[in-house]
Scaffold this active site. Structure first.
Site, PDB file in Angstrom:
ATOM      1  CB  CYS A   7      43.217  32.965  34.414  1.00 22.82           C
ATOM      2  SG  CYS A   7      44.134  34.717  35.058  1.00 22.82           S
ATOM      3  CB  CYS A  62      39.122  33.146  32.790  1.00 27.33           C
ATOM      4  SG  CYS A  62      38.204  34.627  33.152  1.00 27.33           S
ATOM      5  CB  CYS A  77      50.820  44.444  32.662  1.00 26.94           C
ATOM      6  SG  CYS A  77      49.342  43.347  33.095  1.00 26.94           S
ATOM      7  CD  GLU A 130      51.960  38.038  39.561  1.00 28.71           C
ATOM      8  OE1 GLU A 130      52.154  37.463  39.948  1.00 28.71           O
ATOM      9  OE2 GLU A 130      52.403  37.695  38.080  1.00 28.71           O
ATOM     10  CB  CYS A 159      47.191  36.472  35.131  1.00 25.66           C
ATOM     11  SG  CYS A 159      47.013  38.161  34.270  1.00 25.66           S
ATOM     12  CB  SER A 166      42.435  43.845  29.760  1.00 25.34           C
ATOM     13  OG  SER A 166      42.136  43.000  29.688  1.00 25.34           O
ATOM     14  CD  GLU A 202      36.666  42.645  35.357  1.00 20.98           C
ATOM     15  OE1 GLU A 202      37.490  41.882  34.155  1.00 20.98           O
ATOM     16  OE2 GLU A 202      36.168  43.962  35.109  1.00 20.98           O
ATOM     17  CB  CYS A 242      40.860  37.173  40.117  1.00 21.88           C
ATOM     18  SG  CYS A 242      39.832  37.741  38.655  1.00 21.88           S
ATOM     19  CB  SER A 278      39.326  38.973  28.797  1.00 19.49           C
ATOM     20  OG  SER A 278      40.000  39.367  28.886  1.00 19.49           O
ATOM     21  CG  LEU A 279      34.850  37.344  22.848  1.00 18.34           C
ATOM     22  CD1 LEU A 279      33.557  38.242  23.626  1.00 18.34           C
ATOM     23  CD2 LEU A 279      34.912  37.519  21.095  1.00 18.34           C
ATOM     24  CG  HIS A 280      39.487  34.687  26.059  1.00 17.07           C
ATOM     25  ND1 HIS A 280      40.863  35.093  25.342  1.00 17.07           N
ATOM     26  CD2 HIS A 280      39.793  35.345  27.182  1.00 17.07           C
ATOM     27  CE1 HIS A 280      41.701  36.199  26.308  1.00 17.07           C
ATOM     28  NE2 HIS A 280      40.854  36.044  27.428  1.00 17.07           N
ATOM     29  CG  ASN A 313      52.910  32.530  29.243  1.00 22.94           C
ATOM     30  OD1 ASN A 313      53.349  31.706  30.104  1.00 22.94           O
ATOM     31  ND2 ASN A 313      53.332  33.598  29.634  1.00 22.94           N
TER      32      ASN A 313
HETATM   33  N1  SAH Z   1      40.085  40.455  34.725  1.00 18.18           N
HETATM   34  C1  SAH Z   1      40.620  41.093  33.473  1.00 18.18           C
HETATM   35  C2  SAH Z   1      42.460  41.732  33.173  1.00 18.18           C
HETATM   36  C3  SAH Z   1      43.099  40.805  33.378  1.00 18.18           C
HETATM   37  S1  SAH Z   1      43.669  39.239  32.404  1.00 18.18           S
HETATM   38  C4  SAH Z   1      40.986  40.781  32.158  1.00 18.18           C
HETATM   39  O1  SAH Z   1      39.963  39.712  31.727  1.00 18.18           O
HETATM   40  O2  SAH Z   1      40.246  40.890  30.970  1.00 18.18           O
HETATM   41  C5  SAH Z   1      44.273  39.629  31.109  1.00 18.18           C
HETATM   42  C6  SAH Z   1      44.827  38.918  30.029  1.00 18.18           C
HETATM   43  O3  SAH Z   1      45.422  38.131  30.767  1.00 18.18           O
HETATM   44  C7  SAH Z   1      43.336  38.386  30.028  1.00 18.18           C
HETATM   45  O4  SAH Z   1      42.825  38.785  28.768  1.00 18.18           O
HETATM   46  C8  SAH Z   1      43.287  36.758  29.938  1.00 18.18           C
HETATM   47  O5  SAH Z   1      43.148  36.452  29.440  1.00 18.18           O
HETATM   48  C9  SAH Z   1      44.977  36.790  29.932  1.00 18.18           C
HETATM   49  N2  SAH Z   1      45.601  36.048  30.157  1.00 18.18           N
HETATM   50  C10 SAH Z   1      44.906  34.895  31.527  1.00 18.18           C
HETATM   51  N3  SAH Z   1      46.038  34.030  31.885  1.00 18.18           N
HETATM   52  C11 SAH Z   1      46.666  33.774  30.590  1.00 18.18           C
HETATM   53  C12 SAH Z   1      47.267  32.652  30.197  1.00 18.18           C
HETATM   54  N4  SAH Z   1      47.934  31.728  30.758  1.00 18.18           N
HETATM   55  N5  SAH Z   1      47.872  32.863  28.675  1.00 18.18           N
HETATM   56  C13 SAH Z   1      47.844  34.508  28.309  1.00 18.18           C
HETATM   57  N6  SAH Z   1      47.175  34.965  29.032  1.00 18.18           N
HETATM   58  C14 SAH Z   1      46.189  35.040  29.663  1.00 18.18           C
END
Ligand code: SAH
Length: 340
Positions: A117, A114, A103, A90, A331, A189, A158, A110, A212-214, A288
């Site tokens: 995700c 996470c 994007c 996508e 994503c 990212s 990733e 992947c 992507s720290l979170h 999301n």
């Molecule tokens: N692997 C890379 C890039 C892809 S994810 C990374 O981890 O940064 C891109 C971003 O979308 C990341 O910050 C990820 O954590 C976030 N993301 C994944 N699922 C999501 C969701 N359901 N709602 C909001 N952001 C999300």
């Protein structure tokens, strides 16, 4: 197997033309045909002898990925592409006040796993080739009949787990003779592959980095991101500081807000402590919600509190504009729904 022409840097093409006893400058000519004039096949190329055209047809594939379907919502367009091996990826197009950003995906599926995700639910099938990343841009530009101004490698995959193809992709799209996208308009990212962050710091150009720290602590981060079991936040921060020192670029920290998981006031204070004094800013991302994953989106009042605490603690913070929840824009959602 034939190489795909959209995966060639000008340097690769120069070497190719020398190897077939032709002129080096053809490389730039080919780039102009492909990326300025957007010719789709060799027969449209002008000022090139028929014998060279025949050689190009023999040696290269000009095939592109296929647009399967698109969904639209205000300010956002989501594209599903089918690849030559029948896999799907996508891209998401977003209209901002500062420009048009795309994007793009870097892998099929992947392996980072996470927990929040959707992309990671479908395990990695393979890396995308550089040309498959380039073609996402070409096909979307063809669809919208205008130029994209920013690219974020934030779709499925990733990017640092596909490092060499990523770097080649950046070289190809950055070339002024081609798509001519400035490195400052490109953002990669990552979930935080420490060795690759350091390597990336030493690459040419000024590509933006988003992390992507979170979560502000190892304990919490390990609960939601598998990569936290490989690299501690301390190791991650050291790599990011190295990157900032080396490049003088400001780093973005992405922080998804998950209700009752990482969205407490305390988390906000800890995050502020972690980032204080760094050339960085935080992008808060309202989660999301997706099928089969139980995390809930933080309520707006708490998002506001979290935001205000960071601000009060002297951290630059933005809240991500929400796009596309109606068009499965988080994503991997379009792809995984299509697979069903
Ligand atoms: N692997 C890379 C890039 C892809 S994810 C990374 O981890 O940064 C891109 C971003 O979308 C990341 O910050 C990820 O954590 C976030 N993301 C994944 N699922 C999501 C969701 N359901 N709602 C909001 N952001 C999300």
């Amino acid at each position: 197997m034939k190489q795909n022409i959209y995966g060639m840097t000008t340097k690769d093409l120069e070497e190719y033309f020398i190897s077939i006893n032709d002129k080096k400058f053809r490389a730039v000519q080919v780039y102009e045909f492909l990326y300025k004039k957007r010719y789709n096949n060799v027969d449209e190329f002008s000022n090139i002898g028929n014998n060279i055209k025949e050689r190009l047809k023999e040696d290269f594939s000009f095939d592109k990925i296929h647009l399967v379907t698109k969904q639209e919502d205000e300010g956002v367009k989501k594209y599903l592409f089918k690849l030559q091996d029948n896999e799907y990826i996508e891209s998401v197009l977003m209209y901002h006040d500062y420009g048009i950003s795309l994007c793009i995906s870097s892998q099929i599926g992947c392996n980072m796993g996470c927990s929040f995700c959707q992309s990671g639910r479908l395990k990695k099938v393979r890396n995308l080739e550089s040309y498959e990343m380039v073609e996402q841009i070409l096909l979307v530009e063809e669809d919208i009949k205008t130029r994209i101004t920013h690219v974020v490698i934030m779709g499925i995959g990733e990017p640092f787990d596909n490092y060499d193809n990523l770097i080649k992709f950046i070289k190809i799209v950055n070339n002024p003779k081609g798509i001519n996208l400035g490195t400052r308009h490109i953002t990669v990212s990552t979930c935080g592959l420490v060795d690759k962050i350091k390597k990336f710091a030493n690459e040419e150009g000024q590509v933006n980095l988003a992390i992507s720290l979170h979560a502000p602590t190892d304990e919490l981060r390990k609960k939601i991101m598998k990569i936290a079991k490989v690299y501690s936040i301390k190791e991650l921060m050291d790599a990011i500081k190295y990157y900032i020192n080396k490049t003088n670029r400001r780093v973005t920290f992405e922080y998804i807000l998950l209700e009752n998981v990482n969205d407490s006031d305390n988390c906000a204070y800890e995050l502020a402590r972690l980032l204080k004094g760094m050339n960085a800013y935080v992008n808060l991302i309202p989660y999301n919600e997706t099928d089969n994953i139980t995390y809930k989106r933080t309520k707006d009042v708490q998002i506001k509190r979290f935001y205000d605490i960071l601000k009060k603690e002297g951290i630059t913070v933005t809240k991500r504009k929400e796009f596309g929840s109606k068009v499965d824009a988080a994503c991997g959602q379009l792809r995984s729904n299509y697979n069903k």
